[in-house]
Design a protein around this motif. Sequence first.
Motif, PDB file in Angstrom:
ATOM      1  N   LEU B  86       0.856  -1.184   0.000  1.00  0.00           N
ATOM      2  CA  LEU B  86       0.000   0.000   0.000  1.00  0.00           C
ATOM      3  C   LEU B  86       0.892   1.234   0.000  1.00  0.00           C
ATOM      4  O   LEU B  86       1.956   1.226   0.612  1.00  0.00           O
ATOM      5  CB  LEU B  86      -0.902   0.003   1.244  1.00  0.00           C
ATOM      6  CG  LEU B  86      -1.800  -1.218   1.376  1.00  0.00           C
ATOM      7  CD1 LEU B  86      -2.609  -1.137   2.668  1.00  0.00           C
ATOM      8  CD2 LEU B  86      -2.737  -1.332   0.185  1.00  0.00           C
ATOM      9  N   TYR B  87       0.454   2.284  -0.686  1.00  0.00           N
ATOM     10  CA  TYR B  87       1.244   3.515  -0.700  1.00  0.00           C
ATOM     11  C   TYR B  87       1.074   4.190   0.664  1.00  0.00           C
ATOM     12  O   TYR B  87      -0.030   4.612   1.006  1.00  0.00           O
ATOM     13  CB  TYR B  87       0.787   4.431  -1.825  1.00  0.00           C
ATOM     14  CG  TYR B  87       0.718   3.728  -3.170  1.00  0.00           C
ATOM     15  CD1 TYR B  87       1.836   3.095  -3.688  1.00  0.00           C
ATOM     16  CD2 TYR B  87      -0.461   3.672  -3.896  1.00  0.00           C
ATOM     17  CE1 TYR B  87       1.781   2.433  -4.906  1.00  0.00           C
ATOM     18  CE2 TYR B  87      -0.529   3.019  -5.115  1.00  0.00           C
ATOM     19  CZ  TYR B  87       0.601   2.400  -5.618  1.00  0.00           C
ATOM     20  OH  TYR B  87       0.543   1.733  -6.810  1.00  0.00           O
ATOM     21  N   MET B  90      -0.714   7.685   1.180  1.00  0.00           N
ATOM     22  CA  MET B  90      -2.045   7.926   0.634  1.00  0.00           C
ATOM     23  C   MET B  90      -3.102   7.323   1.556  1.00  0.00           C
ATOM     24  O   MET B  90      -2.852   6.318   2.219  1.00  0.00           O
ATOM     25  CB  MET B  90      -2.183   7.277  -0.744  1.00  0.00           C
ATOM     26  CG  MET B  90      -1.301   7.868  -1.818  1.00  0.00           C
ATOM     27  SD  MET B  90      -1.720   7.086  -3.389  1.00  0.00           S
ATOM     28  CE  MET B  90      -0.373   7.664  -4.418  1.00  0.00           C
ATOM     29  N   ASN B  95      -5.421   5.107  -2.202  1.00  0.00           N
ATOM     30  CA  ASN B  95      -4.765   3.870  -2.575  1.00  0.00           C
ATOM     31  C   ASN B  95      -5.594   3.086  -3.584  1.00  0.00           C
ATOM     32  O   ASN B  95      -5.083   2.599  -4.581  1.00  0.00           O
ATOM     33  CB  ASN B  95      -4.537   3.004  -1.330  1.00  0.00           C
ATOM     34  CG  ASN B  95      -3.120   3.111  -0.807  1.00  0.00           C
ATOM     35  OD1 ASN B  95      -2.192   2.600  -1.414  1.00  0.00           O
ATOM     36  ND2 ASN B  95      -2.955   3.811   0.291  1.00  0.00           N
ATOM     37  N   TYR B  98      -5.915   4.985  -7.074  1.00  0.00           N
ATOM     38  CA  TYR B  98      -4.732   5.410  -7.825  1.00  0.00           C
ATOM     39  C   TYR B  98      -4.689   4.861  -9.255  1.00  0.00           C
ATOM     40  O   TYR B  98      -4.457   5.599 -10.211  1.00  0.00           O
ATOM     41  CB  TYR B  98      -3.465   5.017  -7.061  1.00  0.00           C
ATOM     42  CG  TYR B  98      -2.207   5.575  -7.656  1.00  0.00           C
ATOM     43  CD1 TYR B  98      -2.026   6.951  -7.773  1.00  0.00           C
ATOM     44  CD2 TYR B  98      -1.191   4.736  -8.115  1.00  0.00           C
ATOM     45  CE1 TYR B  98      -0.873   7.466  -8.318  1.00  0.00           C
ATOM     46  CE2 TYR B  98      -0.032   5.258  -8.658  1.00  0.00           C
ATOM     47  CZ  TYR B  98       0.128   6.619  -8.759  1.00  0.00           C
ATOM     48  OH  TYR B  98       1.265   7.132  -9.302  1.00  0.00           O
TER      49      TYR B  98
END
Lengths: 290, 335, 206
Positions: B86-87, B90, B95, B98
């Motif tokens: 997961l980013y 964000m 997430n 995106y």
Amino acid sequence: MEKRVTFKGIWLPLLLVLPQIVITAVFFFYPAGQAIWQSLFIPDPFGLSMQYVGLGNFEYLLSNSYYRASFVTTAVFSILVTLVSMGVALYLADRLIKGPGVYRTLLIWPYAVAPAVAGVLWLFMFNTRVGVVTWYLGLLGYDWNHVLNGEEAMGLVVVASAWGRISYNFLFFLAGLQAIPRTVIEAAAIDGAHFWTRFRTIVFPLLSPTTFFLLVVNIVYAFFETFGVIHTITSGGPQQSTTILVYKVYSDGFVGQDLGSSAAQSVILLVLVGVLTIIQFKFIERRVHY
Amino acid sequence: MATVSLRNVKKSFGKTDVIHGINIDIADGEFIVIVGPSGCGKSTLLRMVAGLETVTSGEISIGDRVVNGLEPMERDIAMVFQNYALYPHMSVFENMAYGLKIAGTPKGEITARVEEAAKLLQLEPYLKRRPRELSGGQRQRVAMGRAIVRKPSVFLFDEPLSNLDAKLRVQMRLEIKQLQRRLGVTSLYVTHDQVEAMTMADRMIVMNGGVADQIGKPLEVYGNPQTEFVGGFIGSPPMNFLDVALAKDMPTQAARLGVRPEHIQIAQTGAQAHGKVLYSEALGAETLVHVKLADGSFATVRQDASLAQPEEGAQVGLAWSKADQITFDAHGQRC
Amino acid sequence: MMLNSLIMAMGIAIGKIIISLLSAFAIVYFRFPGRRLFFWLIFLTLMLPVEVRIVPTYEVIAGFGMLNSYSGLIFPLIASATATFLFRQFFMTVPDELAEAARVDGASPMRFFFDILLPMSRTNIAALFVILFIYGWNQYLWPLLITTDPSMNTIVMGIKQMFPSGDDVADWPVIMATSILAMIPPVVVVISMQKLFIRGLVDSEK
């Protein structure tokens, strides 16, 4: 160490590294190359042509008593700055490891003071006419005059240079000490080791990576970044007693306009730093393997 | 929705061959589990389907398209990673959104799709949170959500449950399976856990050293392992491997005998092998009895807890029916 | 003089961060011809301070007509790779799966850089900024050499110009006031961003 994932493309990465390549080439490699090239020549008195002298500049330098004296000066200066700043920093870090954060704040701000400004501040305190410390020393019957006394001048530049450096060393020693597990020290205490034994046999060995790292970094600092301190306080005097190698590169190159000699001195410095760097990387490499 | 087919897919890193030619046709909506020990090439195989590794030779198709040269995004797949990937900067919403954002999906549609997925995964209260503010199970769901919103034709899972604790793993594997049933999306799922493979798979690929030892339905693989490796890897405790001399009328090339622990009975009469009980593990519903045979090899018997348990150190006889024994040759292949 | 110092410090900090981020990104996330060579070239620049190559660097700047200019003050001081190494180290710790997830999401390399890598590097960038700002602000020898025009002097070197030559009595109140002014910005930066500063220091050296 390599990444498993990569993006495709050749032109994009080349474009990305281009700014750094250009700036490094123009402002780093080209000048460094020039320094090596120029060190092989001497300009004629009118600056119209260059005469090739091979290693003549180096031979001249190494047989020059002023230059050799500068070597000794640099060595003395660097060792003193390193010992003083690291010694004080280690003492403080050991004392303050459990202290409140205020002490830390009070201790780190000198790092932000430019060496040149630090020089001015210390100069002010030790000024022969208006300096506070000079005045007190006078009351004690001691006549401080670093303008005339080479040893006093050396003492002053060492103190001024070491002062700002204490912050830096302090932070690293503090981090190093904090990384030592308390249980290790407690185990030693249970084994009956007294404070000094504990420090010598447990803390110091565990701190040796930090210490060695700081040793190299501080020597490099003393070699180069102290230019400001020396220039503001003593300008290399009296009688060259505080002329360290970097200061000589500057004074021969810019004040004395002796480019060949200055370039040769740069090359010698280059080699010195190179050796220090290699020592450091060798060391780091070894540490990584542990 | 799409079929996936692998045609003689091989992979080498330099001179090392890590995958030796895999063939499979995956039906639309099928759930395929690729299972094997670490280093068997299962993740590499999945990453080749994803387009994260190049294919050395062979052909991978998704739907009717050969995708060998396509970027991951062009393959119409979505992937759930082992550590979720997961980013971190964000929110949950960002997430999940995106991929759609990059694809240029209109804002309104992005919101609608993310909210739909969030509802499906019970993530609605967390949409504004950052990944680090979520529990492991929730992060896992976000990673799933990110895959779902794309509405891909294939889901790829790379050991998605291995970072969760045992209890959550059981729960999430049910959820993933149910979700996949509901959405009907063709899925490839990599795991080293044979229980996950058994419970989730429509069909499984058991990999060993870059080779697909067996491809088949879970019970088929369990009951009829094609190699010694499969018999040992699938099933816990693993299949017992015994000396062929213990059985009669064996094919000449037979080197070893495989019998599942639950197919062996402790019996004094008609026993084919004898040994000493080392210890018993009472698991509640059943008991595992570990026996050291006369020839020095070991066997495990799984029996109902209601049956009498032999004493440790007791001499026992072991019996099994001929129908339950499987023979392997010297190379570990069925014979 | 304060303004000149500010421009120089900011220029060095921002300039170095930008070129380092770009090249670190290229080194870590791409395989391109000359990558190893480039890597070793910047490795070489690691520990040679500007003081060592000062004379020829001065000539290069003079040759470009960059004496008494901001670019002359800034460029030679960003020609080293410390920051590149710092960012490289950091990028190496970013999980591979993030880049893979971005690829699966369809992000182009630059999009990954701006949307994911940059936001993730925020703390590192800030920490490095603090260190570089102080480094730039406190430069002494270099501005002393290339700014002969008083209007281009930075404050740290300007102090020295206030000392009279010969035996005149120094105007200590003015000198001390200037010194205080020269100290305030970096000291404020260090104290107010103590955490970032310590982190930047430890990271950039180890």
